[in-house]
Write a protein that holds these residues in place. Sequence first.
Motif, PDB file in Angstrom:
ATOM      1  N   VAL A  45      60.015  83.063  46.132  1.00  0.00           N
ATOM      2  CA  VAL A  45      60.539  84.300  45.550  1.00  0.00           C
ATOM      3  C   VAL A  45      61.540  83.985  44.437  1.00  0.00           C
ATOM      4  N   SER A  46      62.436  83.042  44.700  1.00  0.00           N
ATOM      5  CA  SER A  46      63.436  82.689  43.694  1.00  0.00           C
ATOM      6  C   SER A  46      62.798  82.050  42.469  1.00  0.00           C
ATOM      7  N   LEU A  47      61.753  81.254  42.677  1.00  0.00           N
ATOM      8  CA  LEU A  47      61.062  80.635  41.553  1.00  0.00           C
ATOM      9  C   LEU A  47      60.496  81.707  40.612  1.00  0.00           C
ATOM     10  N   SER A  52      61.417  85.283  35.494  1.00  0.00           N
ATOM     11  CA  SER A  52      61.754  86.566  34.868  1.00  0.00           C
ATOM     12  C   SER A  52      63.170  86.564  34.293  1.00  0.00           C
ATOM     13  N   SER A  53      64.138  86.138  35.103  1.00  0.00           N
ATOM     14  CA  SER A  53      65.541  86.192  34.669  1.00  0.00           C
ATOM     15  C   SER A  53      65.817  85.269  33.493  1.00  0.00           C
ATOM     16  N   GLU A  54      65.276  84.050  33.561  1.00  0.00           N
ATOM     17  CA  GLU A  54      65.578  83.084  32.515  1.00  0.00           C
ATOM     18  C   GLU A  54      64.840  83.384  31.209  1.00  0.00           C
ATOM     19  N   MET A  55      63.762  84.149  31.277  1.00  0.00           N
ATOM     20  CA  MET A  55      63.157  84.628  30.036  1.00  0.00           C
ATOM     21  C   MET A  55      64.168  85.459  29.247  1.00  0.00           C
ATOM     22  N   VAL A  56      64.885  86.318  29.961  1.00  0.00           N
ATOM     23  CA  VAL A  56      65.888  87.166  29.316  1.00  0.00           C
ATOM     24  C   VAL A  56      67.121  86.354  28.949  1.00  0.00           C
ATOM     25  N   ALA A 175      62.793  75.440  39.185  1.00  0.00           N
ATOM     26  CA  ALA A 175      61.468  75.339  38.571  1.00  0.00           C
ATOM     27  C   ALA A 175      61.154  76.611  37.796  1.00  0.00           C
ATOM     28  N   GLY A 176      61.561  77.751  38.356  1.00  0.00           N
ATOM     29  CA  GLY A 176      61.406  79.007  37.640  1.00  0.00           C
ATOM     30  C   GLY A 176      62.286  79.066  36.408  1.00  0.00           C
ATOM     31  N   ALA A 177      63.509  78.531  36.532  1.00  0.00           N
ATOM     32  CA  ALA A 177      64.407  78.494  35.379  1.00  0.00           C
ATOM     33  C   ALA A 177      63.861  77.592  34.280  1.00  0.00           C
ATOM     34  N   LEU A 178      63.068  76.614  34.669  1.00  0.00           N
ATOM     35  CA  LEU A 178      62.446  75.727  33.684  1.00  0.00           C
ATOM     36  C   LEU A 178      61.285  76.427  32.976  1.00  0.00           C
ATOM     37  N   LEU A 179      60.523  77.218  33.723  1.00  0.00           N
ATOM     38  CA  LEU A 179      59.374  77.901  33.139  1.00  0.00           C
ATOM     39  C   LEU A 179      59.771  79.108  32.300  1.00  0.00           C
ATOM     40  N   GLY A 180      60.845  79.804  32.697  1.00  0.00           N
ATOM     41  CA  GLY A 180      61.250  81.025  32.004  1.00  0.00           C
ATOM     42  C   GLY A 180      61.467  80.854  30.511  1.00  0.00           C
ATOM     43  N   PRO A 181      62.312  79.906  30.081  1.00  0.00           N
ATOM     44  CA  PRO A 181      62.495  79.711  28.645  1.00  0.00           C
ATOM     45  C   PRO A 181      61.216  79.324  27.916  1.00  0.00           C
ATOM     46  N   LEU A 182      60.330  78.557  28.579  1.00  0.00           N
ATOM     47  CA  LEU A 182      59.063  78.196  27.944  1.00  0.00           C
ATOM     48  C   LEU A 182      58.215  79.435  27.680  1.00  0.00           C
ATOM     49  N   VAL A 183      58.169  80.333  28.666  1.00  0.00           N
ATOM     50  CA  VAL A 183      57.415  81.575  28.482  1.00  0.00           C
ATOM     51  C   VAL A 183      58.035  82.411  27.368  1.00  0.00           C
ATOM     52  N   ALA A 184      59.386  82.501  27.361  1.00  0.00           N
ATOM     53  CA  ALA A 184      60.061  83.269  26.316  1.00  0.00           C
ATOM     54  C   ALA A 184      59.794  82.665  24.936  1.00  0.00           C
ATOM     55  N   GLY A 315      66.678  71.799  29.237  1.00  0.00           N
ATOM     56  CA  GLY A 315      67.310  70.533  29.598  1.00  0.00           C
ATOM     57  C   GLY A 315      68.128  70.662  30.869  1.00  0.00           C
ATOM     58  N   THR A 316      68.932  71.731  30.940  1.00  0.00           N
ATOM     59  CA  THR A 316      69.720  71.970  32.148  1.00  0.00           C
ATOM     60  C   THR A 316      68.820  72.175  33.357  1.00  0.00           C
ATOM     61  N   ALA A 317      67.782  72.995  33.185  1.00  0.00           N
ATOM     62  CA  ALA A 317      66.895  73.296  34.305  1.00  0.00           C
ATOM     63  C   ALA A 317      66.147  72.055  34.785  1.00  0.00           C
ATOM     64  N   ALA A 318      65.713  71.209  33.844  1.00  0.00           N
ATOM     65  CA  ALA A 318      64.974  70.005  34.233  1.00  0.00           C
ATOM     66  C   ALA A 318      65.858  69.054  35.034  1.00  0.00           C
ATOM     67  N   ALA A 319      67.104  68.870  34.589  1.00  0.00           N
ATOM     68  CA  ALA A 319      68.022  68.000  35.322  1.00  0.00           C
ATOM     69  C   ALA A 319      68.333  68.573  36.701  1.00  0.00           C
TER      70      ALA A 319
END
Length: 457
Positions: A45-47, A52-56, A175-184, A315-319
């Motif tokens: 759920v958090s992923l 969604s959140s990190e896209m914004v 992992a979701g925080a890593l994908l969000g910016p990529l989608v954005a 970078g932050t999300a990957a680390a």
Amino acid sequence: MYVADSRAGTPGAPDAPASAQGAARLRSGRRRAAVAPTVLALGTVSLITDVSSEMVTAVLPLYLVTGLGLSPLGFGLLDGVYNGFSALVRLAGGHLADRGGGRHKAVAGLGYALSALCKPLLLVAHSLTPIGVILAADRTGKGLRTAPRDALISLSSTPATRGRAFGVHRAMDTAGALLGPLVAFWILRVTVDGYDAVFTVSFCVAAVAVLVLVLFVPGGAPARASHAGDGPGPDTGAPHPDEGTHAQTGGSGPDPAPRPTLRAALALLRHRDLRRITVCALLLSLATVSDSFVYLLLQRRLGVPDRWFALLPLGTAAAFLLLAVPLGRLADRIGRWRIFLAGHGALLLAYALLLTSWHGTALPYAVLLLHGGFYAATDGVLMAAASDGVPAHLRSSGLAVVQTGQAVARFACSLAFGAAWTVWGDRTALTASTVALALCAACTLILRPTTKGTAPA
């Protein structure tokens, strides 16, 4: 891969195996210390929610500062609302979850749903006031869900594996925080009206997360996982707080736990270690610069084009993703507070690098690695440390007390940093924050908890 060990929760296991074979099974079970299915479901759920959140979040600083022309002070106000407003409702969310006995999932679901509904409203907001109201509502949802979610993780884990459980959850979350910016980033590249498209897709993804929560997260508060023969974990050493207050009478079962109240939750601060954890977390958060400001500082230092800005959080999300589980396991072994303080040491080093005159190509990688390491060493580790001193019937409320202190402090830090940037410039503002963080870290060395896992009376 972390999977649940169904044999780990078998009640009534003997304290000492009667045979060498039993002892071997016990050692093997400990080596395969499980992460409960509830943790994995909440991690999923958090992923999805973080996509969604990190896209914004990835586009919001640029959208507000460049698109809408907000000053650093105005952005600091909105960023403070975004990161600190949830402090007003975290205690309420924790209390509601504890009061119902089995409302952890319901309260968390309400929070996830409220945040999802706020995403499309950004499509019609184009000035400071409505955007501030929408962000406040979004953070209200986060405030409602955070403590019940972390309580479910804590109650599903043993004391000896809580650091690992929170590490696994935070890794999935990241992992979701890593994908969000990529989608954005991809949406901004392929669409004409990029920001509106980002907000629309973000809402759709958040709705999927709510559906997963409803369908796959078990309802109610799980019973504490127990492993045969488990003793206290590395940060325990006193009666386990999950046990509550039990009184045996003629062989009958334990008396029911007292009814949770806000007064009882706040009274937990009378317990010295939990009080010290809360105060230390508050002090350190007062000097923790918001992520968005860190990314804006990096962009200015390196001259990163606007279209690439959304990739900086990667970078932050990957680390964070790479380090969350190893540091959580290490915290279980050597002590959670050591890892927590080491994380703030990494953050201090990241600030120092931003203040140097170095402009090499390795600078953003080093800063973002340290920034992600800071979160990996502090986010879940702090909740695991706080869980050791909170009884099960007040777990959501107790964790909410610690989280509220953090959120209020970060709100104040965002306002102060934005004002300092506006008046004195970004370099002076960051220098002041670096000095303040060093002083607060020194104070926490004195105020840090001195005992391990002592449950409040």
